[in-house]
Design an enzyme around this catalytic site. Structure first.
Site, PDB file in Angstrom:
ATOM      1  N   MET A  62       0.854  -1.173   0.000  1.00 36.17           N
ATOM      2  CA  MET A  62       0.000   0.000   0.000  1.00 36.17           C
ATOM      3  C   MET A  62       0.898   1.233   0.000  1.00 36.17           C
ATOM      4  O   MET A  62       1.736   1.392   0.883  1.00 36.17           O
ATOM      5  CB  MET A  62      -0.898  -0.020   1.242  1.00 36.17           C
ATOM      6  CG  MET A  62      -1.829   1.159   1.369  1.00 36.17           C
ATOM      7  SD  MET A  62      -3.121   0.860   2.622  1.00 36.17           S
ATOM      8  CE  MET A  62      -2.167   0.348   4.035  1.00 36.17           C
ATOM      9  N   ARG A  88      -6.172  -1.723   9.131  1.00 39.75           N
ATOM     10  CA  ARG A  88      -6.331  -1.241  10.501  1.00 39.75           C
ATOM     11  C   ARG A  88      -6.744  -2.354  11.451  1.00 39.75           C
ATOM     12  O   ARG A  88      -6.255  -2.419  12.585  1.00 39.75           O
ATOM     13  CB  ARG A  88      -7.335  -0.083  10.521  1.00 39.75           C
ATOM     14  CG  ARG A  88      -6.735   1.199   9.972  1.00 39.75           C
ATOM     15  CD  ARG A  88      -7.723   2.331   9.851  1.00 39.75           C
ATOM     16  NE  ARG A  88      -7.009   3.574   9.504  1.00 39.75           N
ATOM     17  CZ  ARG A  88      -7.599   4.710   9.174  1.00 39.75           C
ATOM     18  NH1 ARG A  88      -8.919   4.783   9.148  1.00 39.75           N
ATOM     19  NH2 ARG A  88      -6.871   5.774   8.879  1.00 39.75           N
ATOM     20  N   TYR A 143       1.365   3.666  12.668  1.00 40.96           N
ATOM     21  CA  TYR A 143       1.057   3.488  11.252  1.00 40.96           C
ATOM     22  C   TYR A 143      -0.385   3.050  11.004  1.00 40.96           C
ATOM     23  O   TYR A 143      -1.102   2.695  11.925  1.00 40.96           O
ATOM     24  CB  TYR A 143       2.059   2.613  10.535  1.00 40.96           C
ATOM     25  CG  TYR A 143       2.304   1.188  10.964  1.00 40.96           C
ATOM     26  CD1 TYR A 143       1.431   0.468  11.762  1.00 40.96           C
ATOM     27  CD2 TYR A 143       3.455   0.535  10.530  1.00 40.96           C
ATOM     28  CE1 TYR A 143       1.685  -0.839  12.102  1.00 40.96           C
ATOM     29  CE2 TYR A 143       3.720  -0.782  10.859  1.00 40.96           C
ATOM     30  CZ  TYR A 143       2.825  -1.461  11.643  1.00 40.96           C
ATOM     31  OH  TYR A 143       3.077  -2.762  11.973  1.00 40.96           O
ATOM     32  N   GLU A 144      -0.779   3.161   9.727  1.00 41.20           N
ATOM     33  CA  GLU A 144      -2.163   2.943   9.273  1.00 41.20           C
ATOM     34  C   GLU A 144      -3.142   3.890   9.969  1.00 41.20           C
ATOM     35  O   GLU A 144      -4.277   3.519  10.284  1.00 41.20           O
ATOM     36  CB  GLU A 144      -2.590   1.477   9.478  1.00 41.20           C
ATOM     37  CG  GLU A 144      -1.659   0.451   8.897  1.00 41.20           C
ATOM     38  CD  GLU A 144      -1.350   0.656   7.422  1.00 41.20           C
ATOM     39  OE1 GLU A 144      -2.059   1.444   6.769  1.00 41.20           O
ATOM     40  OE2 GLU A 144      -0.392   0.052   6.928  1.00 41.20           O
ATOM     41  N   GLY A 145      -2.708   5.111  10.203  1.00 36.34           N
ATOM     42  CA  GLY A 145      -3.530   6.104  10.893  1.00 36.34           C
ATOM     43  C   GLY A 145      -3.235   6.057  12.370  1.00 36.34           C
ATOM     44  O   GLY A 145      -3.538   5.072  13.051  1.00 36.34           O
TER      45      GLY A 145
END
Length: 573
Positions: free
Chosen positions: A161, A297, A433-435
């Site tokens: 990603m 997530r 990471y990932e928000g």
């Protein structure tokens, strides 16, 4: 130390929290019979313990290495990855139409937990591939699915990603990577992406990059982004990897942890020869990418479970062997194992309880994925609400448990040779990471709460109230309801100021609710080691962890006034 997959607890949670037997009644998941589930969990545990766990320490100390020809993985990783592919472990939850087994996502979640518990760095490769499969399944063309999904479903190729750029971290709308249309319907990609996990490696013969880029004339911000499929090697007429696609690995990061997971800086199209294909509609990149992101997530929340389980196993083993000091109050002055000291017992039981609570939360969310895939609209709403909880609280607990694990080891925990420090280092990225977890909290009180004016939250609170038995849990559920009402009426600054305490309160309430369900599911007459531990851990959670969360209400409703009572310059005082 050796790694043992927590098969008994995984099966228990799948039975009593996910209700896998109920899912198996649907034709889509009919293959998920009790004996198949047992065989998958046992087989994954044996594979992970035998093939992946022995490489964990080498991955940490040697790590992935950059070279001009690309990233070189530590010795043994390529062979262990090929064993993963040949064993079919990547196919568990993949679509049957593309070579997968089509088993429930919740079962695939348990398998991924086992792999990551054995070797968290290594498990990032299949974790991201799962997200790429999701994005292509929902948004790819029939031809893209035909050419790429069979290889991704088996793990023969891995997926990545690509969002972040040097000038654009969490602000995705600031991305500058460009996509120029070509005469043949494909696109020329040019730009730089950073922090790309497993952006390059030598374990497979192709890597499928999903890249956000901006097309000519696209509007500013996220509305101007499109998603592109950009393989490391373009496919030839037979669908096999052929021409190199002008993707350069500029460097890999020197990180605090996860050393066997190469985090790459990738440059696309330095020579003007990087070709991509549009996934979905032009300008629909965020919608397509968030299919992958939401999957990621949940799986990052699962990483919290992975590292917590491994840290707990290591701490228990050490405490059962380390002899230090006499037991307080004992007539004997002979030193005892530290597992006999009350404070060490407290730490170990907290590690057990928090690990099991995190597993229950993430698996419960995974079960909602399966129900949503069967067309259950209410499950889809609940999944949307649970996703920020699973990601943020799961990773918070992974960090807490890994930190306690260092504490159990004492001074030896701060010494690298014991391995306890590795878990703490590996865990620390997961809330970022990932928000970031702050972004998850903002998402909870912003989009998730307001998407139906609190109806989905009220439904969850209603279910919890109906089942709750402990007084502290009942009080916490009431507090969550009160704060939820406050959040719906508060101004944006006040809402965001209390978002993180509220996320933690709600997460603990959900975990407390699920742990009570587990406590009731254990036969009171059962005296196995597992039953004794389950009763102790669930009781500890309700008695000691649930009441802690009640103290967060004041912070959740305090508002933002104190945060802006000083100027930015005052923080340096």
């Amino acid at each position: 130390m050796t790694f043992t997959a927590p098969v008994a607890d995984q099966r228990f949670v799948l039975d009593h929290i996910v209700n896998l037997n109920e899912l198996a009644k649907n034709d889509r998941f009919a293959a998920a019979s009790a004996d198949v589930v047992e065989a998958v969990l046992e087989g994954a545990g044996q594979f992970a313990a035998g093939e992946w766990a022995p490489l964990d320490r080498r991955g940490d100390t040697v790590g992935a290495r950059w070279s001009e020809d690309g990233v070189v993985m530590p010795e043994g990783y390529r062979e262990a990855y090929q064993a993963y592919v040949e064993g079919g472990w990547g196919t568990i939850g993949s679509p049957e139409a593309f070579g997968g087994q089509g088993l429930p996502y919740a079962l695939a979640t348990a398998v991924l937990e086992t792999l990551g518990g054995a070797n968290m760095s290594f498990a990032l490769a299949p974790t991201l591939t799962v997200g790429a499969i999701e994005a292509l399944t929902h948004h790819g063309t029939g031809e893209q699915q035909r050419l790429y999904l069979p290889h991704l479903a088996t793990g023969e190729w891995t997926g990545t990603m690509n969002l972040t750029e040097p000038q654009a971290g969490s602000d995705v709308g600031a991305l500058k990577t460009k996509a120029e249309p070509l005469d043949n319907g494909k696109w020329s990609i040019r730009g730089t992406k950073i922090f790309i996990s497993f952006g390059d490696h030598d374990m497979t013969n192709n890597i499928v990059h999903l890249v956000l880029a901006r097309t000519p004339g696209a509007p500013a911000g996220t509305k101007g982004l499109s998603l592109f499929l950009v393989p490391k090697y373009r496919l030839d007429a037979e669908g096999n990897p052929g021409t190199f696609n002008d993707i350069k690995v500029v460097s890999i990061e020197h990180k605090m942890g996860l050393h066997a997971s190469p985090t790459c800086v990738l440059s696309f199209g330095d020579n003007g020869d990087c070709i991509g294909e549009l996934i979905g509609a032009e300008g629909g990149g965020i919608t397509a990418m968030f299919t992958m992101m939401n999957n990621a997530r949940l799986n990052v929340g699962l990483e919290g479970v992975q590292v917590a389980e491994r840290a707990t196993q290591r701490a228990v083993a050490y405490a059962a062997e380390r002899v230090q000091s006499a037991r307080a109050g004992s007539a004997s002055r002979d030193p005892v194992r530290i597992i006999d000291h009350p404070d060490v017992r407290r730490m170990l039981l907290r590690m057990k309880a928090q690990t099991q609570a995190a597993r229950a939360l993430v698996y419960y969310a995974a079960g909602q994925v399966d129900r949503a895939n069967l067309g259950d609209a209410e499950a889809k709403k609940r999944l949307d609400l649970l996703t920020p909880l699973a990601k943020a609280h799961g990773t918070d607990l992974g960090n807490e448990v890994a930190s306690i694990g260092v504490q159990v080891h004492g001074g030896m925990g701060y010494v690298e040779e014991t391995g306890a420090a590795q878990h703490f280092r590996d865990a620390r990225i997961t809330p970022i990471y990932e928000g970031t977890n702050g972004i998850q909290a903002a998402d909870l009180v912003g989009r998730k709460l307001s998407m139906d004016n609190g109806t989905t939250l009220n439904a969850l609170i209603g279910d919890m109230r109906k089942d709750a038995q402990g007084e502290a849990l009942k009080d916490l559920i009431d507090a969550c309801n009160s704060v939820g009402e406050y959040m719906l009426s508060a101004g944006i600054d006040d809402r965001l100021a209390g978002s993180y305490p509220f996320l933690t309160m709600l997460s603990v309430a959900v975990c407390g609710w699920l742990m009570e369900r587990e406590h009731r599911a254990v036969d009171a007459a059962e005296m196995s080691d597992f039953a004794k531990m389950k009763r102790a851990s669930t009781r500890f959670y309700g008695d000691q962890i649930v009441p802690e969360a009640l103290g967060l209400k004041a912070a959740a409703v305090a508002g933002a006034e104190i945060l802006y009572a000083i100027d930015p310059e005052n923080f340096a005082a």
